[in-house]
Scaffold this active site. Structure first.
Site, PDB file in Angstrom:
ATOM      1  N   ASN A   9       0.886  -1.169   0.000  1.00 14.24           N
ATOM      2  CA  ASN A   9       0.000   0.000   0.000  1.00 14.24           C
ATOM      3  C   ASN A   9       0.920   1.213   0.000  1.00 14.24           C
ATOM      4  O   ASN A   9       1.495   1.552   1.026  1.00 14.24           O
ATOM      5  CB  ASN A   9      -0.902  -0.025   1.234  1.00 14.24           C
ATOM      6  CG  ASN A   9      -1.752   1.232   1.356  1.00 14.24           C
ATOM      7  OD1 ASN A   9      -1.804   2.046   0.423  1.00 14.24           O
ATOM      8  ND2 ASN A   9      -2.407   1.394   2.492  1.00 14.24           N
ATOM      9  N   HIS A  96      -9.376   1.471   4.895  1.00 11.83           N
ATOM     10  CA  HIS A  96      -8.119   1.690   5.614  1.00 11.83           C
ATOM     11  C   HIS A  96      -8.362   2.653   6.771  1.00 11.83           C
ATOM     12  O   HIS A  96      -9.138   3.599   6.644  1.00 11.83           O
ATOM     13  CB  HIS A  96      -7.052   2.251   4.663  1.00 11.83           C
ATOM     14  CG  HIS A  96      -5.683   2.156   5.258  1.00 11.83           C
ATOM     15  ND1 HIS A  96      -5.251   3.053   6.211  1.00 11.83           N
ATOM     16  CD2 HIS A  96      -4.699   1.248   5.096  1.00 11.83           C
ATOM     17  CE1 HIS A  96      -4.035   2.688   6.587  1.00 11.83           C
ATOM     18  NE2 HIS A  96      -3.677   1.606   5.937  1.00 11.83           N
ATOM     19  N   GLU A  98      -6.720   5.029   7.825  1.00  7.24           N
ATOM     20  CA  GLU A  98      -6.453   6.441   7.489  1.00  7.24           C
ATOM     21  C   GLU A  98      -7.672   7.065   6.808  1.00  7.24           C
ATOM     22  O   GLU A  98      -7.964   8.245   6.994  1.00  7.24           O
ATOM     23  CB  GLU A  98      -5.192   6.523   6.612  1.00  7.24           C
ATOM     24  CG  GLU A  98      -3.944   6.225   7.442  1.00  7.24           C
ATOM     25  CD  GLU A  98      -2.805   5.565   6.699  1.00  7.24           C
ATOM     26  OE1 GLU A  98      -2.801   5.571   5.453  1.00  7.24           O
ATOM     27  OE2 GLU A  98      -1.915   5.016   7.375  1.00  7.24           O
ATOM     28  N   GLY A 174       2.697   2.423  10.813  1.00 12.44           N
ATOM     29  CA  GLY A 174       3.680   3.497  10.656  1.00 12.44           C
ATOM     30  C   GLY A 174       4.374   3.890  11.944  1.00 12.44           C
ATOM     31  O   GLY A 174       5.051   4.912  12.006  1.00 12.44           O
ATOM     32  N   SER A 214       3.536  -1.956  10.451  1.00  3.55           N
ATOM     33  CA  SER A 214       4.983  -2.071  10.676  1.00  3.55           C
ATOM     34  C   SER A 214       5.520  -3.469  10.375  1.00  3.55           C
ATOM     35  O   SER A 214       6.428  -3.954  11.058  1.00  3.55           O
ATOM     36  CB  SER A 214       5.349  -1.636  12.099  1.00  3.55           C
ATOM     37  OG  SER A 214       4.970  -0.282  12.304  1.00  3.55           O
TER      38      SER A 214
HETATM   39  P1  13P Z   1       3.117   0.455   7.688  1.00  2.00           P
HETATM   40  O1  13P Z   1       3.620  -0.857   7.114  1.00  2.00           O
HETATM   41  O2  13P Z   1       3.873   1.640   7.156  1.00  2.00           O
HETATM   42  O3  13P Z   1       3.027   0.412   9.170  1.00  2.00           O
HETATM   43  O4  13P Z   1       1.620   0.640   7.137  1.00  2.00           O
HETATM   44  C1  13P Z   1       0.741  -0.412   7.208  1.00  2.00           C
HETATM   45  C2  13P Z   1      -0.475  -0.067   6.460  1.00  2.00           C
HETATM   46  O5  13P Z   1      -1.204   0.846   6.831  1.00  2.00           O
HETATM   47  C3  13P Z   1      -0.753  -0.802   5.221  1.00  2.00           C
HETATM   48  O6  13P Z   1      -2.032  -0.532   4.745  1.00  2.00           O
END
Ligand code: 13P
Length: 251
Positions: A9, A96, A98, A174, A214
């Protein structure tokens, strides 16, 4: 039997030129190999057509990161599921955290997006997961159950069968704080038990449930070794071909 999947992603990263270069690099790194999992790259809308063209003769499938909750019409700035499908993309990430947090996407909006994706032949990668506060309050199972019930558990079984689920604890995205492989396994097994109750054992055993948050080349192997973890949805580590391919190689 369900598939193992590693999906990237990219989020809101990479210009068009950088994205094409990354797709080329991933393709080159995988050429001549037969990955032991399905490989998907999720790109911003603007990259989709070019990346699909670049990857058309490869083992790598392409996903959008979102689609509109309306089929077409006067919705300035939106991109429909039909438009996504017309690029050659086969998957669409929906729900997601976000999008839920920053763009106010409710269970009902996500329910509409999932349906439009399916109607247009796209397989949704539907994301669920609790925040840090929810986990600290011991509410993670209730949160995930409500997210499933609110947006996907009213699908007919044949439609639900096209969905890939991604468990992404918000506190792990993240942050460098990965869920332990035991925490991931516990939640994935719980999610599978909910699917069994709703749709029966056969469909639940056939549903791929990815872990996201992560995930990187050093922890992927341990996470993917868990019986209910069928791969990963990878953010930051999917932006470097070397790391992304190392995660794929964890299978
Ligand atoms: P990270 O791997 O950067 O933590 O993000 C995970 C994510 O939100 C994938 O959709």
């Amino acid at each position: 039997m369900r598939k193992n999947i590693v999906a990237g992603n990219w989020k809101m990263n990479k210009t068009l030129q950088e994205g094409i270069a990354l797709a080329k690099e991933i393709k080159a790194s995988l050429s001549g190999k037969t990955p032991k999992c399905e490989v998907i790259v999720g790109t911003p809308f603007i990259h989709l057509a070019s990346v699909c063209e670049e990857l058309k003769d490869s083992v790598i499938a392409v996903a959008a990161e979102n689609c509109a909750d309306k089929p077409s019409g006067a919705y300035t700035g939106e991109v429909s599921a039909a438009m996504v499908a017309s690029t050659g993309a086969k998957y669409c990430i929906i729900g997601h955290s976000e999008r839920r947090t920053y763009y106010g996407e409710t269970y009902e909006i996500l329910r509409l997006k999932v349906r439009l994706a399916l109607e247009n032949g796209l397989r949704p990668i539907f994301c669920i997961g609790e925040t840090k506060d929810e986990r600290q309050a011991g509410r993670q199972n209730d949160v995930v159950q409500a997210q499933l019930e609110g947006s996907v558990f009213d699908l007919a079984a044949d439609e639900f069968g096209k969905i890939v689920l991604a468990y992404e604890p918000v506190w792990a995205i993240g942050t460098g704080l990965t869920a332990t492989s035991d925490q991931a396994q516990e939640m994935h097994a719980f999610i599978r038990s909910l699917i069994t109750k709703k749709y029966g054992k056969e469909l639940s055993e056939d549903t791929s449930i990815l872990y996201g948050g992560s995930c990187n080349p050093s922890n992927a192997k341990e996470l993917f070794a868990k019986p209910d973890v069928d791969g990963g949805l990878i953010g930051g580590a999917s932006l470097k071909a070397g790391d992304f391919v190392a995660i794929i190689d964890s299978f």
